[in-house]
Design a protein around this motif. Sequence first.
Motif, PDB file in Angstrom:
ATOM      1  N   PRO A 160       2.788   3.616  -5.348  1.00 13.61           N
ATOM      2  CA  PRO A 160       1.695   4.408  -5.924  1.00 13.61           C
ATOM      3  C   PRO A 160       0.445   3.594  -6.260  1.00 13.61           C
ATOM      4  O   PRO A 160      -0.674   4.043  -6.036  1.00 13.61           O
ATOM      5  CB  PRO A 160       2.307   4.988  -7.201  1.00 13.61           C
ATOM      6  CG  PRO A 160       3.777   4.969  -6.972  1.00 13.61           C
ATOM      7  CD  PRO A 160       4.055   3.822  -6.057  1.00 13.61           C
ATOM      8  N   VAL A 161       0.640   2.363  -6.765  1.00 15.71           N
ATOM      9  CA  VAL A 161      -0.511   1.555  -7.162  1.00 15.71           C
ATOM     10  C   VAL A 161      -1.354   1.184  -5.943  1.00 15.71           C
ATOM     11  O   VAL A 161      -2.566   1.393  -5.897  1.00 15.71           O
ATOM     12  CB  VAL A 161      -0.073   0.277  -7.911  1.00 15.71           C
ATOM     13  CG1 VAL A 161      -1.284  -0.546  -8.308  1.00 15.71           C
ATOM     14  CG2 VAL A 161       0.760   0.633  -9.131  1.00 15.71           C
ATOM     15  N   GLN A 172      -1.287   2.498  -2.964  1.00 15.75           N
ATOM     16  CA  GLN A 172      -1.807   3.682  -2.292  1.00 15.75           C
ATOM     17  C   GLN A 172      -3.070   4.186  -2.996  1.00 15.75           C
ATOM     18  O   GLN A 172      -4.068   4.517  -2.361  1.00 15.75           O
ATOM     19  CB  GLN A 172      -0.740   4.772  -2.306  1.00 15.75           C
ATOM     20  CG  GLN A 172      -1.097   5.910  -1.390  1.00 15.75           C
ATOM     21  CD  GLN A 172      -0.041   6.992  -1.434  1.00 15.75           C
ATOM     22  OE1 GLN A 172       0.439   7.380  -2.499  1.00 15.75           O
ATOM     23  NE2 GLN A 172       0.323   7.490  -0.271  1.00 15.75           N
ATOM     24  N   ARG A 173      -3.002   4.194  -4.342  1.00 16.81           N
ATOM     25  CA  ARG A 173      -4.173   4.661  -5.074  1.00 16.81           C
ATOM     26  C   ARG A 173      -5.359   3.738  -4.837  1.00 16.81           C
ATOM     27  O   ARG A 173      -6.485   4.172  -4.657  1.00 16.81           O
ATOM     28  CB  ARG A 173      -3.843   4.795  -6.563  1.00 16.81           C
ATOM     29  CG  ARG A 173      -5.014   5.239  -7.429  1.00 16.81           C
ATOM     30  CD  ARG A 173      -5.804   6.406  -6.858  1.00 16.81           C
ATOM     31  NE  ARG A 173      -4.996   7.551  -6.499  1.00 16.81           N
ATOM     32  CZ  ARG A 173      -4.866   8.622  -7.251  1.00 16.81           C
ATOM     33  NH1 ARG A 173      -5.513   8.701  -8.382  1.00 16.81           N
ATOM     34  NH2 ARG A 173      -4.117   9.616  -6.868  1.00 16.81           N
ATOM     35  N   PHE A 201       0.804  -1.208   0.000  1.00 10.23           N
ATOM     36  CA  PHE A 201       0.000   0.000   0.000  1.00 10.23           C
ATOM     37  C   PHE A 201       0.842   1.266   0.000  1.00 10.23           C
ATOM     38  O   PHE A 201       0.342   2.350  -0.163  1.00 10.23           O
ATOM     39  CB  PHE A 201      -1.003   0.002   1.167  1.00 10.23           C
ATOM     40  CG  PHE A 201      -0.379   0.243   2.509  1.00 10.23           C
ATOM     41  CD1 PHE A 201      -0.110   1.545   2.915  1.00 10.23           C
ATOM     42  CD2 PHE A 201      -0.069  -0.817   3.346  1.00 10.23           C
ATOM     43  CE1 PHE A 201       0.469   1.772   4.145  1.00 10.23           C
ATOM     44  CE2 PHE A 201       0.514  -0.585   4.573  1.00 10.23           C
ATOM     45  CZ  PHE A 201       0.784   0.710   4.975  1.00 10.23           C
TER      46      PHE A 201
END
Lengths: 90, 638
Positions: free
Chosen positions: A33-34, A36-37, A30
């Motif tokens: 960037p992936v 988290q997004r 997480f």
Amino acid sequence: MAKRTSTVTPGSLAGLAPGESARIDRVEGFDDPVGQRLSHLGFLPGTMVTTVRRAPMGDPTIFELRGNQMCLRIAESNRVLLTVDDLDSP
Amino acid sequence: MSCQEPAESTGATLTSQARIALIGSPNAGKTTLFNQLTGLRAKTGNYPGVTVSRRTGAASVGGKTVTIEDLPGTYSLSPVSPDEQVVADVLNGQLVEAEPPDAAIVVMDATTVERSLILVGQVLDLGLPTIVVVTMVDELADRGGFIDKAALQSILGVPVIEVVGTKGIGVDDVRGLLADPTAWPRPVITPPADPAGQAAWIDSVLESVLHQPPAGHKKTAAIDRALLHPVLGVVIFFLVMLTFFQVIFTVAKPLQDWISGLFDDAGTWVEENIAWEPLASLISDGILGGVGTVLQFLPQILLLFLMISFLENVGYMSRAALVMDRAMGKIGLEGRCFVSLLSSYACAVPGIMSTRTIPSSRDRIATMMVAPLMTCSARIPVYTLFIAAFVPATMVWGPIGLQGLVLFGLYLLGTLSALVIAGILKRTKLRSDKLPFYMEMPPYRMPGARLVLTQCWDSCKYFLRKAGTIILGTSILLWILLHIPVVTPPPELNEQQATSYQLQHSVAGSVGRAVEPVFAPLGFNWEINVALIASMSAREVFVSTLGQITAAQSDDDSDITTSLQNDTNPDGTPVYSPGTVAAILVFFVFALQCMSTIAVMRRETNSRRWPLFAFCYMFALAWVGGFIANTVVTAMTS
């Protein structure tokens, strides 16, 4: 319908059949960037998610969670891991 | 800030107008609220140094004016796309102004409260004076959902206002608060940033506002069952696309004829009523001919933008992107690139601008690099003129004629080459970066007419400005270049030959003849070369230039089609042999004959290299393609 050619991670959202629901355990990575997004889109631990339908060609797939519909490809939905014991209960 | 204001000491807190940032996720109703708060006085432009368009507007309340900045829609304040970067930068005071905005309005869709709270939490973390506007409360109630507004207000610690944007309910309450945004409370709580903490915070908020999620959108589920059906969905998709193009051609045609007739009449009137012939010719052939040729495409473009805007706002574009995603994925792109390419059938300029919704910068550049290969409306006049003049109107099979097949073939050639080249780019220079693919499927909603019309008008304005500036300028310049220097033709020539002699010895004619060696293998003569060079300003100009040249040469008032058919080389052979016509058509499929596209590419990629690359590769394709077309067709027909 076209076959879903990409590899589906067992126990992940990608393997959840249309009409089925499950609870999210965690999103892999997480802090990149992936991941988290995905969490900012609502794919958070404990969230109930339902597979609504797949695109006519088998991918991407529309998921319903937190009151809205979001579609992801297999690559992204593979990273969303589901709580195992919830897999079959609504 | 505003330069009309009396001099005041600088500093954000002392500027005369408060700046309010409007933040919200896509489809949350942010733009509708913005339009209602600011009327139609929005200023559009670009953020400095980046390619994201900026909309600001003024709202007046109680004699005071505040500036509202409509930030691009975002799901999160941790940016992954240029649009989102802008949101983050504006809020941190790193863009436009050296200071963060004075206050924030965060828009939250009542039907997606759970997800929207994530963004709300991030905005509250900024610590700005904030109000939360909850939209679509009518839909929430209709679908049996509930939130307790008062409880939400007390748990978030900032004012919460419910609005129904399309009906204007609640907008006045928001407007009332605008008078003094600095007085809005700053949030006291700061929601956690880690996933587990966020989830817990959201759950606690939902619990205290007695949140009842809305029942599934029944209409949407029913419509999607058909539109996303494995077989039916694809059939409907192609029907929608077919209707899309059919409407553009058939509905726009009478309007187009009407506009073109209007300009013809005006030209005739000018010729009859202005005595000084050079001036009459400049106005009628140069200005009215040039600008009129282009303006007649306004109905088509208007309709196209109207349909795109409608399909977008009603929610169909997301479905089209979903249906096409897998196919686009095969060449390394994603579904949203398809929507940009679809818009490029109208004009590459809005197509390229619409790539801003694509999060991956590599996908965005690849899409921009091939968008001009999609057959834009500016090519239609070139195609239809040459097909009508030189392709026999024979029927090939049932109602399908040869002319239609050729037109279809040109569209297909452009589309296929766009996909192939995008595929090559994505496998070489623009190999994918690791960005997630995600796309929200909004429920189907009937968009407000005002929203659709405003968007459509914004796009048409661009086209009109182009016609009013670039094309008007080129038309006048070209007319001058075709008429200077004034030469005295040899006395033995008749009037028509004398005009041709003048044109050939004009500045434009000399340039056209100078580049003859380059284009001779394609079968182009100096007239075609002049028109090609002139069409760099916009492709439509090709037709108007040939119109100017042939109108000056032809003896009577024959139309451009007849003039082209009768145009001969000095040795008596037709200028427009089958090989040459094929080469012209293929050249126009590929060549990047459009300054506006190059300019917008320059702006959107923020580089000179990419537009230069696009121009060069498309010219190479156009030349080689034209050469092959000329060689093959000449061999077949001789």
